[in-house]
Every structure is written in C-alpha cells, then in structure tokens.
Scaffold this active site. Structure first.
Site, PDB file in Angstrom:
ATOM      1  CB  CYS A 159      -0.935  -0.015   1.201  1.00 41.00           C
ATOM      2  SG  CYS A 159      -1.764  -1.605   1.377  1.00 41.00           S
ATOM      3  CG  HIS A 213      -6.291   1.526   0.536  1.00 38.96           C
ATOM      4  ND1 HIS A 213      -5.137   2.127   0.101  1.00 38.96           N
ATOM      5  CD2 HIS A 213      -5.890   0.450   1.263  1.00 38.96           C
ATOM      6  CE1 HIS A 213      -4.097   1.431   0.538  1.00 38.96           C
ATOM      7  NE2 HIS A 213      -4.519   0.405   1.219  1.00 38.96           N
ATOM      8  CB  CYS A 254     -12.398  -2.774   6.856  1.00 39.70           C
ATOM      9  SG  CYS A 254     -12.483  -3.973   8.196  1.00 39.70           S
ATOM     10  CE  LYS A 280     -15.027   2.667   6.712  1.00 36.16           C
ATOM     11  NZ  LYS A 280     -15.532   2.518   5.339  1.00 36.16           N
TER      12      LYS A 280
END
Lengths: 136, 393
Positions: free
Chosen positions: B85, B339, B213, B335
């Site tokens: 990431c 992402h 998540c 969030k």
C-alpha cells in the site's frame, strides 16, 4: 553463507511437533521462526536449538472473512504467543469456540501442537503451522 | 542537494468497478497533472509508478512501460515500485531523490490500481501477500486480522477498555465518512455513516467490523515533480518536499519488542521531521494511513501527535477535525475516499498539496492557513514512508 536453519528444515521439524529456533552465540538471543541473522544483535554465528513450544498468548483475533480458498476454515482464532525462550510466533488456537474468544485469552499459558496448511496455487507447497492448546 | 517542488497534481475518481483500465486511469490523472504543471510529454525525463496487483487484477505486469508510451513520454526510463500500500509514496520519495540529486529536472510520479477487479476473496488473498508467506500466512493471517491483533494488544497493553476503544474506532470512521462526502473524488462521496452503523456491522476480524475497514478501490493519482529552478518557471504556487523518510519492518511476530507501536513508522517520520527541521507540533494537517480505524490511532501516536495509549482521545476531543489541533484525513482518508493501494500514497500527497495551495475552499474542506503537511503511508505489515510538504519555504 548457508542458512543454519532453512524454512524446509524448520517445516520438517514442525511436522513432527518439534519447534526449532536459533540461539545466538554472541548475545544468547533465541530467534524463531528462523532467519539469516540474530533478531537482536544481527550476528550470523547461530546454533540450531529446540524450543519447548510453551508460552503465553499475547494477543488474538477471531477471523470471519478468510482469504480465497480458505473460506471453510473461518471462523478461526489467530494468536501471537510469547514463547518461554523469548520470541513471539504466530499460530492458531483450537481449544476454544472462536465466537467465545475474548481479551481474557491474553496471558493464558499454551502448549504448541501442529496443523498443516496444505498450500494454495500461490504458495510454494504446504506449510506446518503452530496450533496451540491451553496448558493451564 | 537541490530543492524539489510538486508543480502538478492529477486525481481520478476513486470507485468500485472502474470502467477504465489501470493504464487509462494513470494516464488520465497524469495528463491532468501535466496540464496543471504546464508541461508536455517531451519535458518528462523519467516516470515512476506505484502498482501492486496489476498482475492479478488485469494480468498486466510491467505496466510502467506501457503508461510511458501511452502518455507520449516515448522511451523515457520508467520504473514500477512495489511496496504494497506504500508503493506510490516510495515512488515519490525516489523521484524526489533523482531530482534533488540533479540527475533529472522534471519527472512524473504516481500510482494506479484496480483492486476491485479481483473480487473480495482474491483481493483478501493478494493483500495477505503483504505479510510473511512462509511463517505467518499459514496461520490464516489477513490484513484485517493483522490490525485486529494490534487492536486487542493495544487495549490490553495500554489498559484502554475495549468499550471505549470500540467507541473511538467508530468515531474515526464516522469522521472520515463525513469529510468523504465533501470530496468529489471519494468512493463514498454520498455515504455518511453513524456510530451505530459502525458498531453493528458484521465482524471481519474481532474486534474490527465492516466499517472499521477501508474498501477495495480502483483509481489513480499522479504528480509532476520539478527542481526549484524549473518549478519557478512553471508555477507561482510550488509546494516543496522538505522531508522524506522510509523504513522497513520484519514479519509481525518479529516486531514483538515494539507492538502495538510500529517502530518503522517512528523511525521513518523522525527522518522526515529531522530533514525538514520541524516536529509534530509544526504539522498543520496530516493524511495518515487509516486502512483500519485502529490503524489511525496507532499512526497518530507513532507520529508524535499523542502519547501511546491516548491517540483515540484526539478524535474524542475533536482535535482531528478541520479546525482542530491536528486535522487528520480531511480527504475522507482511505476509509471513505478509498484505497486503490498502488495509488494511495500519490492520492494522499495530491490531497496535501491542494490543501497547502488553498485549493479546497470550493469543496468546503480547506484547512485554513495550512503551510505544512505530513503524508503517512503503510505498506503490508511494515513498509513505511513519510513525506513533509511545505509552502512558503
């Protein structure tokens, strides 16, 4: 430089319920799972050593959403265990209904056994994994 | 070492099921950034691209070379960065060094990802490749599980009651969705949520629930970096990269001496603070890596915004809001903004640049007077990179 304890040798021992690690001749730190250098002082002068497989749970989670190919395993409990000899390792806890796992697990003494992850299309073969049961 | 500025930014909409390819998304954000910077393809001397799962999502490896060609930057050196990431932040850090060194004057850097093309089971599997494949994946570790292990350890070690931690985590997701509704590029731009919805979502990995998540996302973000001399010719609002940091972690179990702190972040951010000659008290806004609600709390502590065990209080006291002491994730964060992992660091950087230029008033989310911003990106279970961006320096 050759590995003192390769993944293959570690795995072979784990299949027989034996947990192997490395003890540093310089600083005495035990490293497990194995790696090229001492996890503490970075020295390469390491002796292969058998660990007791005894330790206590330091944290846990119950996993409900598993990775592709492992859906049938869920729910399952993952624990990190601090071994008597010092290092932490990751494994599973099979001694408890996963839905009943709570913070009370932290600190509980456990003894290691073994289960096998048969591998999937992305992993290079099977891997034994620590499977803990309560020791108190 | 020369000063390096960001002179152009481009950002696609973040979404699920994007109708475009990874190359197309990068090129759309890339041309936006080039137009903003008033540069054309022949000005670009090198291209750096964060991309993690193109191989799995589209069967496309080596994407950077095709991107360079499609953009019209024929035959320029193009390099792909893979740091899970954190990929795009690693790419920006390296791009910075190539320009700072004097080797290049103008480079294009960003990231692109189409994570939703994999579907949730495969995406869960591939994201887990950012953990140790031989010693930890066999136990069934997933990315939510990693942060769930940290959440329980956090509650135990810092003696924060789980009910209170649960409430703090819900507040974080609620705040992110609130600001996400003000970001026209956000995946959840139409979705505000309530504390109750977070606390009643299904459990992914205890104690983390669905709305703790971040989503799987598609999108791209791209920047143009230029030397100070070149930047002054191209823009009257250069934003300078004044601090950079990067550090690595071992497998999760081997991080034992520090957990739930992420030691690599403490080291990375210190490099960035020291290089810029500032500290956490000087940061006007921060885009941090909130892949999970608990991750925000830990990140805020690692970066010095709160003592260990007290990070959640920042959200309780409203200090992370747009007019608070340390505005955090005013973009909606991972969030709510989304992402798309290989693009995330470039998106965070794009966001901070636009805040520092004062571009956000029209969207109703300008952090007034912001001069100094911090980018924080976490890859897998421990590649960290931080960037400090400043105006008026």
């Amino acid at each position: 430089m050759e590995y003192k304890l390769s993944f293959k040798e570690y795995h072979k021992a784990l299949m027989k319920n034996k947990l192997m690690g490395l003890k540093c001749k310089e600083c005495g730190t035990v490293t497990c799972p194995p790696q090229m250098s001492c996890s503490s002082c970075t020295g390469f002068d390491l002796d292969v050593t058998e660990l007791s497989g005894k330790g206590k749970i330091t944290t846990y989670t119950t996993v409900y959403v598993a990775a592709e190919g492992r859906e049938s395993e869920a729910p399952y409990i993952i624990v990190l265990v601090e071994l008597e000899e010092g290092p932490w390792i990751m494994g599973n806890l099979y001694d408890l209904d996963p839905s009943r796992a709570s913070l009370d697990l932290i600190g509980r003494p456990v003894q290691m056994g073994t289960r096998i992850f048969p591998g999937d299309k992305y992993s290079d073969g099977p891997a034994a994994r620590p499977a803990f049961r309560f020791a108190d | 070492m020369r000063k390096v500025a960001i002179v152009g930014t481009g950002h696609t909409d973040f979404m699920s099921d994007a109708p475009k390819t990874e190359v197309e998304m990068f090129c759309e954000a890339g041309t936006e950034a080039m137009q903003e910077a008033s540069v054309v393809p022949k000005d670009i001397q090198a291209l750096y691209c964060g991309n993690v799962f193109g191989d799995f999502a589209e069967g496309q490896g080596m994407i950077q070379s095709y991107i360079a060609n499609e953009l019209g930057c024929h035959h320029v050196p193009a390099t792909r960065f893979e740091g899970a990431c954190a990929s795009a932040t690693l790419a920006i850090r390296d791009a910075f060094m190539w320009v700072a060194s004097g080797f290049y004057d103008v480079v294009l850097v960003g990231g692109t990802e189409k994570a939703t093309a994999m579907g949730t089971p495969l995406a869960t599997r591939t994201f887990a490749m950012g953990s140790d494949a031989k010693y930890e994946f066999p136990a069934g570790i997933t990315f939510p599980a990693y942060f769930a292990l940290l959440a329980n350890l956090y509650a135990y070690k810092y003696e924060v009651a789980m009910e209170r931690l649960r409430e703090q985590m819900s507040m974080i997701s609620v705040q992110s969705h609130f600001y996400g509704t003000k970001n026209p590029h956000a995946q959840f731009k139409h979705k505000e949520i309530t504390m109750d919805q977070v606390s009643k979502g299904f459990v992914v990995a205890s104690p983390l629930r669905l709305l703790d998540c971040c989503p799987f996302s598609d999108g791209a973000a791209v920047l143009v970096l230029a030397s100070e001399e070149k930047a002054k010719q191209l823009t009257d609002k250069p934003v300078y990269i004044t601090g950079i940091g990067q550090a690595s972690s071992p497998k999760m179990s081997a991080q034992a001496p520090f957990l739930p702190r992420i030691r690599a972040r403490e080291l990375s951010v210190k490099q960035a603070y020291d290089m810029a000659g500032i500290g956490p008290e000087d940061i006007d806004l921060c885009e941090l890596h909130d892949c999970f609600s608990i991750a925000s709390i830990i990140a805020a502590e690692n970066m010095g915004f709160a003592e260990n065990g007290k990070g959640g209080e920042l959200w309780e006291k409203g200090e992370t809001k747009i007019d608070g002491k340390i505005p955090i994730n005013i973009s909606g964060g991972l969030k709510a903004k989304g992402h798309p992992i290989g693009a995330t660091g470039a998106s965070q950087t794009c966001e901070v640049v636009r805040q520092l230029r004062g571009d956000m008033a029209a969207e109703g989310r300008q952090v007034e007077g912001a001069k100094t911003g911090l980018v924080d990106t976490l890859g897998g279970d421990g590649i960290i990179s931080n960037l400090i961006l400043q105006t008026g320096v």
